[in-house]
Write a protein that holds these residues in place. Structure first.
Motif, mmCIF file in Angstrom:
data_model
loop_
_atom_site.group_PDB
_atom_site.id
_atom_site.type_symbol
_atom_site.label_atom_id
_atom_site.label_comp_id
_atom_site.label_asym_id
_atom_site.label_seq_id
_atom_site.Cartn_x
_atom_site.Cartn_y
_atom_site.Cartn_z
ATOM 1 N N ASP A 307 38.300 8.078 62.852
ATOM 2 C CA ASP A 307 39.765 8.105 62.921
ATOM 3 C C ASP A 307 40.375 7.159 61.867
ATOM 4 O O ASP A 307 40.104 5.953 61.869
ATOM 5 C CB ASP A 307 40.191 7.675 64.325
ATOM 6 C CG ASP A 307 41.710 7.630 64.497
ATOM 7 O OD1 ASP A 307 42.448 7.923 63.542
ATOM 8 O OD2 ASP A 307 42.136 7.282 65.613
ATOM 9 N N PRO A 308 41.203 7.684 60.967
ATOM 10 C CA PRO A 308 41.766 6.813 59.925
ATOM 11 C C PRO A 308 42.627 5.678 60.465
ATOM 12 O O PRO A 308 42.722 4.624 59.823
ATOM 13 C CB PRO A 308 42.592 7.779 59.065
ATOM 14 C CG PRO A 308 42.771 9.004 59.876
ATOM 15 C CD PRO A 308 41.582 9.095 60.777
ATOM 16 N N LEU A 309 43.229 5.850 61.644
ATOM 17 C CA LEU A 309 44.009 4.737 62.194
ATOM 18 C C LEU A 309 43.098 3.586 62.606
ATOM 19 O O LEU A 309 43.464 2.404 62.455
ATOM 20 C CB LEU A 309 44.828 5.198 63.409
ATOM 21 C CG LEU A 309 46.113 5.974 63.139
ATOM 22 C CD1 LEU A 309 46.982 5.973 64.390
ATOM 23 C CD2 LEU A 309 46.876 5.418 61.965
ATOM 24 N N GLN A 310 41.915 3.911 63.107
ATOM 25 C CA GLN A 310 40.963 2.847 63.423
ATOM 26 C C GLN A 310 40.510 2.138 62.144
ATOM 27 O O GLN A 310 40.380 0.912 62.109
ATOM 28 C CB GLN A 310 39.761 3.407 64.173
ATOM 29 C CG GLN A 310 40.100 3.934 65.572
ATOM 30 C CD GLN A 310 38.855 4.187 66.396
ATOM 31 O OE1 GLN A 310 37.908 3.390 66.382
ATOM 32 N NE2 GLN A 310 38.847 5.304 67.135
ATOM 33 N N HIS A 311 40.276 2.903 61.095
ATOM 34 C CA HIS A 311 39.895 2.292 59.822
ATOM 35 C C HIS A 311 41.015 1.398 59.294
ATOM 36 O O HIS A 311 40.765 0.294 58.792
ATOM 37 C CB HIS A 311 39.569 3.374 58.794
ATOM 38 C CG HIS A 311 38.183 3.926 58.906
ATOM 39 N ND1 HIS A 311 37.073 3.230 58.501
ATOM 40 C CD2 HIS A 311 37.733 5.112 59.400
ATOM 41 C CE1 HIS A 311 35.996 3.956 58.712
ATOM 42 N NE2 HIS A 311 36.366 5.115 59.273
ATOM 43 N N SER A 312 42.276 1.886 59.393
ATOM 44 C CA SER A 312 43.411 1.085 58.904
ATOM 45 C C SER A 312 43.526 -0.223 59.680
ATOM 46 O O SER A 312 43.734 -1.301 59.100
ATOM 47 C CB SER A 312 44.710 1.884 59.018
ATOM 48 O OG SER A 312 44.713 2.980 58.128
ATOM 49 N N ALA A 313 43.406 -0.124 61.011
ATOM 50 C CA ALA A 313 43.499 -1.342 61.833
ATOM 51 C C ALA A 313 42.388 -2.323 61.469
ATOM 52 O O ALA A 313 42.613 -3.540 61.335
ATOM 53 C CB ALA A 313 43.432 -0.975 63.311
ATOM 54 N N ARG A 314 41.168 -1.815 61.297
ATOM 55 C CA ARG A 314 40.053 -2.683 60.926
ATOM 56 C C ARG A 314 40.300 -3.376 59.585
ATOM 57 O O ARG A 314 40.093 -4.596 59.439
ATOM 58 C CB ARG A 314 38.780 -1.845 60.869
ATOM 59 C CG ARG A 314 37.506 -2.672 60.716
ATOM 60 C CD ARG A 314 36.819 -2.543 59.378
ATOM 61 N NE ARG A 314 36.815 -1.245 58.797
ATOM 62 C CZ ARG A 314 36.686 -1.057 57.492
ATOM 63 N NH1 ARG A 314 36.615 -2.097 56.662
ATOM 64 N NH2 ARG A 314 36.677 0.162 56.986
ATOM 65 N N LEU A 315 40.780 -2.634 58.598
ATOM 66 C CA LEU A 315 41.036 -3.215 57.276
ATOM 67 C C LEU A 315 42.105 -4.300 57.336
ATOM 68 O O LEU A 315 41.968 -5.361 56.706
ATOM 69 C CB LEU A 315 41.462 -2.104 56.311
ATOM 70 C CG LEU A 315 40.350 -1.167 55.842
ATOM 71 C CD1 LEU A 315 40.933 0.136 55.285
ATOM 72 C CD2 LEU A 315 39.492 -1.848 54.780
ATOM 73 N N LEU A 316 43.148 -4.052 58.079
ATOM 74 C CA LEU A 316 44.239 -5.025 58.166
ATOM 75 C C LEU A 316 43.816 -6.282 58.929
ATOM 76 O O LEU A 316 44.209 -7.410 58.587
ATOM 77 C CB LEU A 316 45.460 -4.377 58.836
ATOM 78 C CG LEU A 316 46.138 -3.271 58.016
ATOM 79 C CD1 LEU A 316 47.127 -2.510 58.873
ATOM 80 C CD2 LEU A 316 46.829 -3.850 56.796
ATOM 81 N N ILE A 317 42.994 -6.081 59.960
ATOM 82 C CA ILE A 317 42.520 -7.237 60.736
ATOM 83 C C ILE A 317 41.548 -8.061 59.905
ATOM 84 O O ILE A 317 41.639 -9.291 59.837
ATOM 85 C CB ILE A 317 41.869 -6.751 62.052
ATOM 86 C CG1 ILE A 317 42.944 -6.145 62.967
ATOM 87 C CG2 ILE A 317 41.147 -7.899 62.755
ATOM 88 C CD1 ILE A 317 42.372 -5.385 64.160
ATOM 89 N N GLU A 318 40.592 -7.382 59.250
ATOM 90 C CA GLU A 318 39.617 -8.098 58.429
ATOM 91 C C GLU A 318 40.278 -8.860 57.283
ATOM 92 O O GLU A 318 39.816 -9.936 56.879
ATOM 93 C CB GLU A 318 38.580 -7.125 57.869
ATOM 94 C CG GLU A 318 37.603 -6.580 58.893
ATOM 95 C CD GLU A 318 36.605 -5.605 58.297
ATOM 96 O OE1 GLU A 318 35.667 -5.203 59.008
ATOM 97 O OE2 GLU A 318 36.761 -5.233 57.109
ATOM 98 N N ALA A 319 41.375 -8.304 56.745
ATOM 99 C CA ALA A 319 42.075 -8.956 55.637
ATOM 100 C C ALA A 319 42.997 -10.071 56.119
ATOM 101 O O ALA A 319 43.631 -10.746 55.298
ATOM 102 C CB ALA A 319 42.874 -7.921 54.851
ATOM 103 N N GLY A 320 43.090 -10.272 57.434
ATOM 104 C CA GLY A 320 43.949 -11.307 57.973
ATOM 105 C C GLY A 320 45.423 -10.988 57.902
ATOM 106 O O GLY A 320 46.274 -11.883 58.030
#
Length: 727
Positions: A307-320
């Motif tokens: 799911d691209p929304l899960q990927h987006s959330a992961r990227l934003l969280i990992e990037a702080g």
């Protein structure tokens, strides 16, 4: 559970327990605030999809083809300017939600949910379709197109360079704009897509400006048919004249990077690029599509896990940039907003009557600067030695050429395009000398592809031009008729009159060519044109009428934004004589440039009690038959209807006043053509005895039998005599 509910639940649970899918870290030029804006647009698009499914289940929404899995298109929108015209794939809700956030005064939630509810307050279609599009967002409306929007995207991109040299009065696109056109991996195989992309490459290969970004949204499946792995990349990576870019469409940072690089390439090089995004499809194709019928569960569950929304959330969280709670709050706010607005839009008014539905079929009249035409000095300089022949009778082809010359002198936004229209001057010489008079910019020799010819015209009209495309023969229109039926004629309808693509389409057509080409070059059927709502079909029968009707056709396109099809009878192009050799009875002198024949005005010759209703070659043949009929004591009035769609009912009925009997002469086939409509018109509006003579339901032969299946002078004489003598 509905798959949308399963995906929604998985997003929430995985976000809460930090079980988001793995992937590359955030990177590239996307800054934190814009990344959050893209994520907001993605969340809104996802919840709009979910809401549309709920509305449909409640009987308050219609046609749920969603964008879930394609949320990466929000990053593409972010990488473009909001005034870059975008022709969208039907799964591009995320693109529209993102662009709406870039343009003050637009509200994606309201706009799209009003469309889902088919409310008359829907700001793009007025309730006529669930359709992406917005005037304010430079997104012409698209429904579930299968690549049919690609040719006009090519035309719109081409028009940007042309407008720098010949600025149209109603120009829309800025000189440094680009055009974006998106489509699916399955659609990339369609002949229309292949033709449009080939045309863009063909143009770019010659160093002609073509600032066009193709975006292929590759989710690996077309309804139920899988796309071979690697096919899109291998197919488009090494096309001449086309720069290839690729990105992981599940990664908003990677997508933004590639889209920005591609857009910059297109904007600075004025050359086309192909952005290939790898995505997933969630929930199946559309509506009630049950993907589990044709896909194993592990396939679509794997897509859901990506799911691209899960990927987006992961990227934003990992990037702080966000934490999990903040990401969930953005998602929940989009959910609440959609639920709140959906409860309101379902109460808004909907279309009820035929009049309501049809209100936008005819485009609105637009204000045009007055023109007094060129000076006499300019005309004489342009026409050269031709001006000395104005007072001498000429055949139709010559008078049409002169009319086109005057029109192009008067209106610089007119451009003609088609195979052989420039240097050769057309197959029959109708456009001879025009390239010398107006240059290759305005007399565009195209490649051999009717879809691209019409797409070029439609796209140029989006940018304020008045295009006059030519299709060499009526039979060749069938290769591209959807560009008129599915694109040009529907644009005003689906945009509530906000978008238009006026044009005058010239087609050499009909029969009676001696010994040339059979049914490929003699096509006597107009049914394909006459049943398209909103399209005007004109057919002159002599040169003077042709010149004056052409002027009206251009006025209708320029001022009333109409799509006009101008059918020019091939056999009458060179016609000089009527009854005897060298009698010159069918030639005419050139009417002065201020004279035109208004839409709906018919031509009447004679006032006899036997009325002959006809057009085109039928008018010529009926005039031939009128002489022996008069010698037999039967006086005629020949009514040339001229305008074949919409039929000039009022003009025909008025011309029939005083007639006693009516013969309909139709050179087209008996079934599905003009005579059927004329028979109905006569029966509904008169009590007069009537009959018809029409062509056989047959194709046309080459050789001596070229006219055997169609009306002739003798068959018209016989039919008229039989009708007149019948009790």
């Amino acid at each position: 559970m509905d798959r949308a509910d399963i995906v929604n639940q998985a997003f929430r649970e995985n976000l809460a327990k930090d079980a988001l899918p793995a992937g590359n870290p955030a990177g590239g030029p996307l800054d934190a605030s814009e990344a959050v804006a893209i994520f907001r647009a993605q969340c809104l698009s996802r919840n709009l999809d979910r809401t549309s499914r709920k509305m449909q289940a409640a009987g308050q929404g219609y046609y749920t083809i969603g964008s879930s899995g394609h949320e990466g298109m929000a990053a593409v929108a972010s990488a473009l300017r909001p005034d870059d015209m975008a022709f969208l794939h039907y799964r591009d809700g995320a693109f529209q939600t993102m662009r709406s956030s870039q343009v003050p005064g637009t509200t994606a939630t309201w706009d799209m949910l009003l469309s889902f509810a088919t409310s008359t307050e829907d700001p793009i279609s007025g309730g006529r379709h669930k359709v992406l599009g917005s005037r304010a967002l430079s997104i012409p409306p698209q429904t579930s197109t299968i690549a049919s929007h690609l040719p006009k995207a090519v035309g719109a991109a081409y028009s940007i360079g042309l407008a720098r040299r010949h600025a149209p009065e109603h120009q829309v696109l800025a000189d440094d704009s680009i055009v974006m056109c998106s489509f699916g991996d399955a659609s990339s195989n369609h002949s229309t897509a292949q033709g449009a992309i080939n045309t863009a490459c063909w143009t770019s290969f010659q160093s002609v400006p073509m600032p066009l970004l193709f975006v292929c949204e590759d989710n690996g499946i077309g309804i139920s048919t899988r796309t071979p792995k690697g096919w899109v990349g291998e197919n488009y990576r090494n096309r001449p004249g086309l720069k290839y870019f690729h990105a992981n469409g599940l990664d908003l940072f990677d997508t933004y990077r590639a889209a920005r690089e591609a857009a910059e390439y297109v904007r600075t090089r004025k050359k086309p690029a192909f952005l290939h995004l790898t995505l997933v499809r969630l929930y199946g194709h559309a509506g009630s599509d049950m993907q589990q019928v044709y896909l194993s569960k592990k396939i679509f569950e794997a897509w859901e896990a990506d799911d691209p929304l899960q990927h987006s959330a992961r990227l934003l969280i990992e990037a702080g940039i966000l934490n999990a709670q903040q990401a969930l709050e953005i998602y929940d706010e989009a959910d609440r907003q959609c639920t709140r607005v959906a409860a309101e839009v379902v109460t808004r008014p909907r279309l009820k009557t035929a009049k309501d539905v049809m209100a936008s079929l005819i485009p609105p009249v637009r204000e045009c600067a007055p023109t007094n035409g060129p000076s006499e000095e300019a005309r004489l300089a342009t026409f050269g030695s031709d001006a000395k022949q104005f007072a001498s009778p000429q055949p139709m082809s010559r008078l049409l050429n002169w009319a086109l010359t005057d029109l192009m002198l008067e209106h610089e936004e007119i451009a003609m395009m088609g195979e052989d229209v420039g240097r050769k001057g057309g197959v029959y010489g109708v456009t001879q000398k025009l390239v010398d008079r107006f240059g290759q910019d305005r007399m565009i020799d195209t490649l051999l592809d009717e879809q691209s010819i019409l797409g070029l015209a439609i796209g140029m009209a989006h940018n304020g031009f008045v295009p006059m495309p030519e299709i060499q023969f009526l039979a060749y229109l069938h290769n591209a008729e959807d560009q008129i039926r599915g694109e040009a004629a529907t644009l005003s309808f689906f945009s509530n009159g906000q978008f238009t693509n006026p044009m005058v389409l010239r087609i050499a057509g009909l029969g009676y060519q001696k010994g040339f080409g059979g049914h490929f070059h003699n096509d006597n059927s107009l049914g394909v044109l006459r049943d398209i709502p909103g399209v005007i079909v004109a057919c002159p029968s002599n040169g003077a009428d042709g010149a004056m009707m052409m002027r009206e056709a251009v006025r209708l396109a320029r001022e009333e934004q109409r799509v006009v099809v101008f059918v020019e009878p091939i056999a009458l192009y060179p016609m000089r004589d009527l009854h005897d050799e060298k009698d010159g009875g069918w030639m005419r002198t050139y009417p002065s440039p201020d004279k035109r024949i208004p839409l709906g005005e018919v031509g009447v010759s004679g006032d006899g009690p036997l009325a002959i209703l006809t057009y085109g070659n039928g008018n010529y043949l009926s005039h031939q038959a009128a002489k022996p009929l008069a010698e037999a004591g039967i006086d005629t009035r020949i009514i040339d209807i001229r305008w074949l769609a919409p039929l000039p009912v009022e003009g025909i009925v008025e011309a029939l006043d005083g007639a006693e009997k009516i013969l309909i002469v139709d050179e087209c086939r008996t079934s599905g053509n003009v005579s059927e409509a004329l028979m109905a018109l006569v029966a509904e509006n008169t009590n007069l005895p009537h009959a018809r003579i029409a062509a056989e339901d047959s194709f046309i032969a080459t050789g001596p039998a070229y006219a055997a299946t169609m009306p002739s002078r003798d068959s018209i004489f016989e039919a008229a005599t039989n009708l007149w003598n019948a009790s």
